[in-house]
Scaffold this active site. Structure first.
Site, mmCIF file in Angstrom:
data_model
loop_
_atom_site.group_PDB
_atom_site.id
_atom_site.type_symbol
_atom_site.label_atom_id
_atom_site.label_comp_id
_atom_site.label_asym_id
_atom_site.label_seq_id
_atom_site.Cartn_x
_atom_site.Cartn_y
_atom_site.Cartn_z
ATOM 1 N N ALA A 232 39.697 30.881 43.024
ATOM 2 C CA ALA A 232 39.236 32.054 43.768
ATOM 3 C C ALA A 232 37.729 32.281 43.691
ATOM 4 C CB ALA A 232 39.970 33.294 43.264
ATOM 5 N N ASN B 231 42.336 34.101 35.460
ATOM 6 C CA ASN B 231 42.296 32.643 35.376
ATOM 7 C C ASN B 231 40.948 32.076 35.799
ATOM 8 O OD1 ASN B 231 44.774 32.031 34.289
ATOM 9 N ND2 ASN B 231 45.775 31.692 36.241
ATOM 10 N N HIS C 99 34.646 38.884 42.731
ATOM 11 C CA HIS C 99 34.143 38.152 41.565
ATOM 12 C C HIS C 99 32.647 37.891 41.732
ATOM 13 C CE1 HIS C 99 38.285 37.371 40.355
ATOM 14 N NE2 HIS C 99 38.520 36.878 41.554
#
Length: 259
Positions: A122, A180, A210
């Site tokens: 991601a 993760n 993020h």
């Protein structure tokens, strides 16, 4: 390249569907390893893929690479066996927060001359982070993850709240299903005990965000991504699924960018 997938959930179904649309790419999903064959019989018939519930038979089928698309337990139990016979790609990279396990599968990969592939999931910029640390002069790497408050069991929040600050090692143990991305970042950069992680619960957002920052002899780097979920499953990042497909395409391409 013939592909075998561990699991038959959202990501496995995505790969089956998208690879079937592009037959000219020389990618083909041939085998699925599942616990319950009857449950996925229709998927097998619709996609022309063979189902296995015996792992050795799955490994001996007509496949070149094993894609883990299940969970951390599947990585721990099955990937060491897979590496004895095949290349492997791991999606549930939280399993690699265990240094002993990571060393074990790297040793197996070396012994049997098989590679382990870790799709970036991601987040992006992993090639830059690796390049920046090529001479060991990468000083700092940090990840700030902002998630919808309800996804972190913080439904009552009225304003954003920092719910974690620490290392990637600590983060993956406290939030094993939510962070993760910190593991792939750690492996690309300064390590799981040196990578700094901040997790923010935000009641005003609906997607995961993020921000990766790095500093070293190369200069400074900052990258922010806001992830849309998979249309078929809001719990799975669309980019995470795309990164697996992108990795497979890179392996087949004669032009390998960023490697």
């Amino acid at each position: 390249m013939n592909i075998g997938i561990i699991g038959a959930g959202t990501i496995a179904t995505f790969l089956l569907t998208e690879i079937e649309k592009q037959p000219a790419e020389n990618l083909s999903v041939k085998s699925l390893y599942v616990r319950d064959i009857d449950k996925y019989r229709k998927l097998s018939e619709d996609c022309g893929v063979q189902l296995f519930n015996h792992f050795d038979s799955f490994l001996d089928s007509d496949i070149d690479i094993v894609i883990e698309a299940a969970n951390i337990t599947a990585v721990q139990e099955l990937i060491p066996r897979a590496l004895e016979k095949k290349e492997a790609a791991i999606i549930s990279i939280g399993a690699l927060s265990d240094d002993t396990f990571l060393e074990h599968i790297m040793s197996l990969a070396n012994r049997y001359n098989h590679s382990i592939y870790l799709p970036s999931g991601a987040i992006g910029g992993m090639d830059l982070i690796q390049n920046a640390g090529a001479l060991g002069e990468l000083d700092e790497v940090s990840l700030t993850t902002r998630k919808p408050a309800h996804s972190l069991n913080e439904q009552s929040l009225k304003q954003e709240k920092i719910i974690f600050q620490g290392t990637a090692f600590e983060a993956i143990r406290k939030f094993p299903k939510n962070i993760n991305v910190s593991i792939i970042l750690s492996l690309a950069g300064v390590g799981i005990h040196q990578t700094k992680v901040t997790i923010i619960a935000d009641p005003d957002i609906q997607t995961n965000q993020h921000k990766v920052e790095a500093k070293g002899a190369f200069g400074t780097f900052s990258s922010t991504i806001e992830n849309n979920p998979m249309p078929s499953n809001p719990k799975t990042s669309f980019l995470a699924a795309l990164s697996i497909l992108g990795t497979l395409r890179k392996l087949q391409s004669d032009l390998k960018i960023g490697i």
